[in-house]
Design a protein around this motif. Structure first.
Motif, PDB file in Angstrom:
ATOM      1  N   LEU A  30       6.194  10.072  -4.818  1.00 45.55           N
ATOM      2  CA  LEU A  30       5.307   9.001  -4.325  1.00 45.55           C
ATOM      3  C   LEU A  30       5.869   7.617  -4.628  1.00 45.55           C
ATOM      4  CD1 LEU A  30       1.787  10.353  -5.364  1.00 45.55           C
ATOM      5  CD2 LEU A  30       2.628  10.043  -3.031  1.00 45.55           C
ATOM      6  N   ARG A  85      -1.751  11.311  -7.533  1.00 47.64           N
ATOM      7  CA  ARG A  85      -1.478  10.436  -8.686  1.00 47.64           C
ATOM      8  C   ARG A  85      -2.415  10.735  -9.839  1.00 47.64           C
ATOM      9  NH1 ARG A  85       2.333   6.559  -8.042  1.00 47.64           N
ATOM     10  NH2 ARG A  85       2.568   5.764  -5.920  1.00 47.64           N
ATOM     11  N   LEU A  88     -10.815   6.704  -5.118  1.00 46.79           N
ATOM     12  CA  LEU A  88      -9.418   6.255  -5.201  1.00 46.79           C
ATOM     13  C   LEU A  88      -8.741   6.321  -3.834  1.00 46.79           C
ATOM     14  CD1 LEU A  88      -8.175   7.787  -8.576  1.00 46.79           C
ATOM     15  CD2 LEU A  88      -8.594   5.382  -8.051  1.00 46.79           C
ATOM     16  N   GLY A 127      -6.825   3.312  -1.558  1.00 45.76           N
ATOM     17  CA  GLY A 127      -5.435   3.405  -1.106  1.00 45.76           C
ATOM     18  C   GLY A 127      -4.515   4.018  -2.156  1.00 45.76           C
ATOM     19  N   VAL A 128      -5.105   4.717  -3.132  1.00 43.06           N
ATOM     20  CA  VAL A 128      -4.289   5.399  -4.142  1.00 43.06           C
ATOM     21  C   VAL A 128      -3.989   6.801  -3.607  1.00 43.06           C
ATOM     22  CG1 VAL A 128      -4.227   6.254  -6.518  1.00 43.06           C
ATOM     23  CG2 VAL A 128      -5.365   4.088  -5.990  1.00 43.06           C
ATOM     24  N   GLU A 129      -2.712   7.141  -3.551  1.00 43.41           N
ATOM     25  CA  GLU A 129      -2.320   8.397  -2.937  1.00 43.41           C
ATOM     26  C   GLU A 129      -2.846   9.598  -3.706  1.00 43.41           C
ATOM     27  OE1 GLU A 129      -0.365   6.087  -4.085  1.00 43.41           O
ATOM     28  OE2 GLU A 129       1.172   5.466  -2.649  1.00 43.41           O
ATOM     29  N   PRO A 172       6.721   4.346  -7.459  1.00 50.25           N
ATOM     30  CA  PRO A 172       5.910   3.636  -8.462  1.00 50.25           C
ATOM     31  C   PRO A 172       4.533   3.282  -7.917  1.00 50.25           C
ATOM     32  CG  PRO A 172       7.886   2.365  -7.862  1.00 50.25           C
ATOM     33  CD  PRO A 172       7.908   3.603  -7.046  1.00 50.25           C
ATOM     34  N   PHE A 173       3.563   3.269  -8.792  1.00 53.11           N
ATOM     35  CA  PHE A 173       2.241   2.791  -8.402  1.00 53.11           C
ATOM     36  C   PHE A 173       2.306   1.278  -8.421  1.00 53.11           C
ATOM     37  CE2 PHE A 173      -2.064   1.292  -9.472  1.00 53.11           C
ATOM     38  CZ  PHE A 173      -2.753   1.868  -8.436  1.00 53.11           C
ATOM     39  N   HIS A 174       2.403   0.694  -7.243  1.00 57.13           N
ATOM     40  CA  HIS A 174       2.527  -0.762  -7.224  1.00 57.13           C
ATOM     41  C   HIS A 174       1.232  -1.348  -7.728  1.00 57.13           C
ATOM     42  CE1 HIS A 174       6.308  -0.925  -5.032  1.00 57.13           C
ATOM     43  NE2 HIS A 174       5.900   0.216  -4.523  1.00 57.13           N
TER      44      HIS A 174
END
Ligand code: SF4
Ligand code: SF4
Ligand code: FES
Lengths: 338, 150
Positions: free
Chosen positions: B128, B100, B91, B95-97, B130-132
């Motif tokens: 963080l 999350r 992840l 590019g998923v922080e 919203p998860f765009h």
């Protein structure tokens, strides 16, 4: 019934799928006898405008290979959709995005910089990069638009069937073509043809025992023992997460499966299943030890989604503007001011 | 208006779900941002579930199971742990922080801990943003055609 009207096209592909058709060897003569090939850029000289002049649904079956990365690919996908009764996504790129879709780990600029700037063999002091239009004395020259994101054929147009593989094994291609030529009934729309319902492991003849791995090897780092499951030897093999149908041809050549036949029936995301399978063979319970073993897996996205990144739930790595909220806000205000 | 994250929580039936139940019966207050899905064991949580949750609009995903050694099915939580570590690594490449997606051990008696984990995670994911979600391919095509036309 007259002869079958066949078309073949390549979009973002390497040419391997066209080779796979030629690899029918002498069967290609049977194909030529049974079908009129109306369009096949790699082999016959028929122009796009000739295809545009066909009446709608003029082509019986179109085997479309390659992913959709440019406006040209996109245009041809729409064109061939409207001119074909049956549109088949042929090969991993068309089916799942394939190797070209690994470009979804970056974007257009990233690809251009890599190709026209950073590769060792590039000599481009003026940093010339492709543009969609350029004016020269004789007029304006154009090139298709190159998109940030590579898509599968089915993400672009309505697709009737899928023939998986990088490239599809010729025996399977022929089996499907013969079936169509003989006018036999086809399965429901959306089916995967020329493959099985099970996994590559299911047709792999290597001996399987318990899998407990403390070290992973890349294929060049180890000479595998014959007869023994490659994954049990620490070689990452996509067999457990890949649809069968190729008769485990890579494993028979002593190479692990890379996953080109895509997710098995019922699996939504091949990479997630592959990741799950690999995680479950790791022989460790302590977080530090797990991390030490996992470090040996270089490039997880490229490994688990080698052929299916475009088709996956994530589809691509997140673009910069999707990640940083502050930056996005700034961008939006700038855009609003304009 | 502050952003209220949506968090999907996969809780194992035998420990963490019971822990969440306890938080309820003990009337412990915690952030209402968690949407709980009960699973039999944390080992049942296929990485597909996590990706599917994110793809479907979740901003964060919590996986919670019994403490190591306590899994009702002996080894399920170790499977969860191994998958989680590998998934986290992947992840981050997507590019998923960090933060999350979380794995936590919550026992049947730890109602307070459940509440604390949910509060913590809600605050972290709120920070963080919203998860765009990835733009769907169709939307992208229109965006690209539009940018071409302009
Ligand atoms: S993991 Fe690979 S080598 Fe092992 S049985 Fe499956 S396909 Fe064969
Ligand atoms: S073994 Fe795997 S990578 Fe090789 S052809 Fe079969 S599905 Fe494709
Ligand atoms: S039953 Fe709780 S983690 Fe397995």
């Amino acid at each position: 019934m007259g002869k079958l009207k066949l078309a073949l096209y390549w979009a973002a592909s390497c040419g391997g799928c066209d080779m796979a058709i030629l690899e029918l060897y002498e069967k290609i003569l049977d194909l030529a006898a049974a079908a009129d090939i109306l369009f096949w850029p790699v082999a016959i000289d028929v122009k796009y405008k000739d295809v545009e002049a066909f009446p709608d649904k003029h082509i019986d079956v179109c085997l479309f290979n390659g992913a959709v990365r440019t406006s040209e690919n996109e245009h041809m996908a729409h064109l061939l959709r409207s001119k074909s009764k049956i549109l088949v996504a042929y090969g991993a790129c068309s089916h799942l995005g394939g190797i070209p879709a690994l470009a979804n780990m970056t974007n257009k600029q990233g690809v251009f910089d890599c190709v026209y700037k950073y590769t060792a063999s590039t000599d481009n002091p003026n940093n010339v990069q492709p543009k969609t239009t350029v004016k020269v004395d004789e007029g304006t020259l154009t090139l298709p638009e190159f998109y940030d994101t590579v898509k599968t054929l089915a993400q672009t147009v309505d697709v009737d069937y899928f023939i998986p593989g990088c490239s599809p094994v010729p025996e399977q291609t022929w089996a499907v073509l013969e079936h169509i030529i003989q006018g036999k009934p086809l399965p429901p729309k959306g089916a995967v043809l020329g493959a099985t319902q099970k996994t590559v492991c299911d047709e792999c003849k290597l001996e399987k025992e318990e899998k407990k791995i403390t070290k992973f090897y890349r294929p060049f780092e180890i000479i595998p023992e014959p007869k023994k499951c490659l994954l049990e030897q620490g070689i990452i093999c996509a067999g457990p997460a890949t649809r069968g149908g190729c008769d485990a041809r890579c494993i028979r050549a002593n190479m692990p499966c890379r996953g080109c036949y895509g997710p098995p029936e019922g699996v939504m995301d091949q990479g997630a299943k592959f990741l799950s399978a690999i995680a479950s063979v790791i022989d460790a319970k302590e977080p530090e030890e797990i991390d030490r073993i996992i470090k040996q897996i270089v490039d997880p996205i490229g490994t688990f989604y080698r052929f299916s990144l475009a088709h996956s739930l994530m589809k691509r790595t997140r673009m910069a503007e999707e990640k940083a909220p502050e930056e996005t806000k700034q961008r939006n205000t700038v855009a609003a001011r304009r | 208006m502050t952003f209220e994250p949506k968090i999907v929580g996969f809780l194992c039936n035998w420990c963490s779900y019971t822990g969440a139940d306890l938080a309820g019966t003990a009337r412990i207050k915690y952030a209402p941002n968690i949407h709980v899905i009960r699973v039999m064991c944390s080992g049942r949580v296929d990485p597909t579930f996590v990706l599917k949750a994110l793809e479907s609009g979740a901003d964060g995903v919590l996986i919670a199971g019994c403490h190591p050694g306590d899994c009702h099915y002996q080894e399920g939580n170790y499977s969860a742990l191994r998958r989680y570590h590998l998934l986290k690594k992947m992840l981050s490449d997507f590019g998923v922080e960090e933060g999350r997606v979380r794995l936590e051990w919550i026992s049947a008696s730890e109602g307070d801990r459940f509440a604390q984990v949910v509060n913590d995670m809600t605050a972290q994911v709120r920070a963080l943003g919203p998860f765009h979600r990835q733009k769907a391919p169709a939307e992208q095509a229109t965006a690209e055609t539009a940018s071409k036309a302009s």
